[in-house]
Design a protein around this motif. Structure first.
Motif, PDB file in Angstrom:
ATOM      1  N   VAL A 111       7.686   1.614   3.437  1.00 20.10           N
ATOM      2  CA  VAL A 111       7.169   2.434   2.290  1.00 20.10           C
ATOM      3  C   VAL A 111       6.315   3.307   2.940  1.00 20.10           C
ATOM      4  O   VAL A 111       5.182   2.792   3.605  1.00 20.10           O
ATOM      5  CB  VAL A 111       6.644   1.552   1.169  1.00 20.10           C
ATOM      6  CG1 VAL A 111       5.839   2.549   0.229  1.00 20.10           C
ATOM      7  CG2 VAL A 111       7.628   0.883   0.337  1.00 20.10           C
ATOM      8  N   VAL A 112       6.359   4.813   2.674  1.00 22.95           N
ATOM      9  CA  VAL A 112       5.339   5.665   3.133  1.00 22.95           C
ATOM     10  C   VAL A 112       4.606   6.110   1.964  1.00 22.95           C
ATOM     11  O   VAL A 112       5.248   6.550   0.676  1.00 22.95           O
ATOM     12  CB  VAL A 112       5.786   6.743   3.655  1.00 22.95           C
ATOM     13  CG1 VAL A 112       4.981   8.055   3.947  1.00 22.95           C
ATOM     14  CG2 VAL A 112       6.748   6.657   4.771  1.00 22.95           C
ATOM     15  N   TYR A 113       3.421   5.844   1.791  1.00 24.64           N
ATOM     16  CA  TYR A 113       2.416   6.211   0.644  1.00 24.64           C
ATOM     17  C   TYR A 113       1.927   7.515   0.894  1.00 24.64           C
ATOM     18  O   TYR A 113       0.849   7.624   1.794  1.00 24.64           O
ATOM     19  CB  TYR A 113       1.594   5.177   0.099  1.00 24.64           C
ATOM     20  CG  TYR A 113       0.890   5.409  -0.954  1.00 24.64           C
ATOM     21  CD1 TYR A 113       1.405   5.702  -2.188  1.00 24.64           C
ATOM     22  CD2 TYR A 113      -0.587   5.482  -0.895  1.00 24.64           C
ATOM     23  CE1 TYR A 113       0.727   6.009  -3.437  1.00 24.64           C
ATOM     24  CE2 TYR A 113      -1.319   5.678  -2.043  1.00 24.64           C
ATOM     25  CZ  TYR A 113      -0.734   6.013  -3.431  1.00 24.64           C
ATOM     26  OH  TYR A 113      -1.479   6.053  -4.648  1.00 24.64           O
ATOM     27  N   VAL A 135      13.522   4.178   4.285  1.00 26.44           N
ATOM     28  CA  VAL A 135      12.211   4.582   3.994  1.00 26.44           C
ATOM     29  C   VAL A 135      12.221   4.965   2.511  1.00 26.44           C
ATOM     30  O   VAL A 135      13.162   5.865   1.884  1.00 26.44           O
ATOM     31  CB  VAL A 135      12.021   5.981   4.628  1.00 26.44           C
ATOM     32  CG1 VAL A 135      10.854   6.412   4.416  1.00 26.44           C
ATOM     33  CG2 VAL A 135      12.225   5.394   6.115  1.00 26.44           C
ATOM     34  N   THR A 136      11.300   4.350   1.840  1.00 25.37           N
ATOM     35  CA  THR A 136      10.813   4.979   0.412  1.00 25.37           C
ATOM     36  C   THR A 136       9.552   5.628   0.571  1.00 25.37           C
ATOM     37  O   THR A 136       8.492   5.192   0.990  1.00 25.37           O
ATOM     38  CB  THR A 136      10.919   4.011  -0.434  1.00 25.37           C
ATOM     39  OG1 THR A 136      12.187   3.131  -0.572  1.00 25.37           O
ATOM     40  CG2 THR A 136      10.494   4.175  -1.880  1.00 25.37           C
ATOM     41  N   LEU A 137       9.440   6.793  -0.093  1.00 30.11           N
ATOM     42  CA  LEU A 137       8.208   7.689  -0.057  1.00 30.11           C
ATOM     43  C   LEU A 137       7.687   7.773  -1.614  1.00 30.11           C
ATOM     44  O   LEU A 137       8.268   8.177  -2.410  1.00 30.11           O
ATOM     45  CB  LEU A 137       8.727   9.208   0.461  1.00 30.11           C
ATOM     46  CG  LEU A 137       7.549  10.080   0.406  1.00 30.11           C
ATOM     47  CD1 LEU A 137       6.497   9.847   1.300  1.00 30.11           C
ATOM     48  CD2 LEU A 137       7.998  11.631   0.699  1.00 30.11           C
ATOM     49  N   VAL A 200       4.245  -0.718   5.682  1.00 27.09           N
ATOM     50  CA  VAL A 200       3.675   0.410   4.632  1.00 27.09           C
ATOM     51  C   VAL A 200       2.883   1.440   5.802  1.00 27.09           C
ATOM     52  O   VAL A 200       2.071   0.941   6.726  1.00 27.09           O
ATOM     53  CB  VAL A 200       2.802  -0.115   3.828  1.00 27.09           C
ATOM     54  CG1 VAL A 200       2.146   0.793   2.960  1.00 27.09           C
ATOM     55  CG2 VAL A 200       3.443  -1.212   2.807  1.00 27.09           C
ATOM     56  N   VAL A 201       3.124   2.626   5.490  1.00 25.39           N
ATOM     57  CA  VAL A 201       2.321   3.635   6.070  1.00 25.39           C
ATOM     58  C   VAL A 201       1.523   4.409   4.739  1.00 25.39           C
ATOM     59  O   VAL A 201       2.074   4.920   4.133  1.00 25.39           O
ATOM     60  CB  VAL A 201       3.243   4.719   6.793  1.00 25.39           C
ATOM     61  CG1 VAL A 201       2.454   5.672   7.422  1.00 25.39           C
ATOM     62  CG2 VAL A 201       4.134   3.958   7.783  1.00 25.39           C
TER      63      VAL A 201
END
Length: 261
Positions: A111-113, A135-137, A200-201
Motif C-alpha cells: 500500500v502506497v499512501y 500495489v494499491t495507491l 506500506v510506503v
C-alpha cells in the motif's frame, strides 16, 4: 574560492535519487549541467563522502558557510491529513521513499499512501508495480497526485497507473497499520475497511535536515573564533519544496551573498 563537501559518493542530492525513478531520468540534467559547469573552474574543490560535523565546519575557518543538507521524508505519517502520528507507522513493514532510494526490498502486496499529492506517490507506485508487486495507491484527496492538475500532468499519471495495474483508492485516509493490513476510512462518510498488505510506503511530508545549522548557530563564540561571518541554509534544508525551488534558493544566495541584506 569554493569548497563543496558532499556527504555521499554522488553529487546531486535528491535529484540523483529521483532521476532513477520511472520516467524521471531527464531530471538528471539538473545535476549534470551544473557539475559540468563547475568542474571547469579552478577555484572549486569537491570532497566526496565527506559528511561534516559542526567541529569539521569550524576547522575550515572560512568566512561563509552554506548548508544544503536537504530534507527527509517523515516516518510517522504526519502530513496534510494527519497532524498526529499514524498508529503503527513505527512498524518494521513501514517504509518511506528514502528507504527505497537506499535500496530497501519490499514484499507485496504494497500500500502506497500519498498525502503529499505531487508526483512522488504516483511514481513510487509505478516503480513498485514495475518491480512485479501488487500495489494499491491510497490518497485522502479526490484524485491521486492532485497537485499535478496545476502542472497539466495529472491525466498522464492517472492513465499510466491504470495501464500498469495499480489499484487506486481515493478519498480514504489511513487509520492504522498492522503487520498484515492497513485500516482506511472514507474522508467524508467515515466508513472503514481493511486493505491486506505486507508493506506500506508513507509519502506524507518532509522535514529539513537542519540539525547542523542549529548546532553551529548555538555557539556564536565558536563561529567568531573560526572567523565565520555567516551560516546560511538553502534548498530543502531551509524549507522542503520542489527541485525548482531548491535550485532557485541556491542561485539567489550565490547572487546576493556579497550584497547588503
Amino acid at each position: 574560492s569554493v569548497t563543496l563537501a558532499e556527504a555521499g559518493s554522488e553529487l546531486g542530492g535528491r535529484v540523483a535519487h529521483e532521476a532513477r525513478l520511472p520516467g524521471l531520468a531527464t531530471w538528471g540534467r539538473v545535476r549534470d549541467y551544473r557539475e559540468q559547469q563547475f568542474i571547469r573552474l579552478t577555484n572549486v574543490e569537491v570532497f566526496r563522502e565527506s559528511a561534516l560535523t559542526a567541529a569539521h565546519v569550524l576547522e575550515f575557518a572560512v568566512p561563509r558557510v552554506v548548508l544544503a543538507t536537504g530534507a527527509t521524508w517523515r516516518r510517522d505519517g504526519i502530513g496534510h491529513e494527519h497532524v498526529l502520528p499514524i498508529s503503527g507507522a513505527d512498524g518494521a513493514n513501514v517504509y518511506t521513499p528514502d528507504d527505497l532510494f537506499a535500496g530497501a526490498t519490499l514484499n507485496g502486496p504494497v500500500v502506497v499512501y500519498d498525502d503529499d499529492h505531487y508526483y512522488m506517490g504516483g511514481v513510487i507506485a509505478e516503480k513498485l508495480r514495475l518491480d512485479g508487486l501488487d500495489v494499491t495507491l491510497v490518497t485522502p484527496e479526490s484524485d491521486i497526485s492532485s497537485w499535478t492538475h496545476a502542472t497539466l500532468e495529472h491525466k498522464w499519471i492517472e492513465n499510466r497507473l491504470y495501464e500498469i495495474g495499480v489499484e487506486i483508492v481515493e478519498k480514504h485516509a489511513i487509520g492504522g497499520i498492522s503487520a498484515t493490513e492497513v485500516a482506511v476510512e472514507h474522508t467524508a462518510s467515515g466508513r472503514g475497511r481493511a486493505i491486506p498488505c505486507a508493506a506500506v510506503v508513507l509519502i506524507t511530508s518532509r522535514q529539513s535536515n537542519d540539525a547542523l545549522y542549529h548546532e553551529l548557530m548555538a555557539d556564536q563564540a565558536a563561529l567568531d573564533a573560526a572567523g565565520i561571518t555567516s551560516v546560511a541554509r538553502i534548498g530543502d534544508c531551509l524549507a522542503p519544496s520542489t527541485i525548482a525551488a531548491a535550485v532557485y534558493s541556491g542561485h539567489r544566495l550565490a547572487r546576493e551573498i556579497d550584497s547588503p541584506p
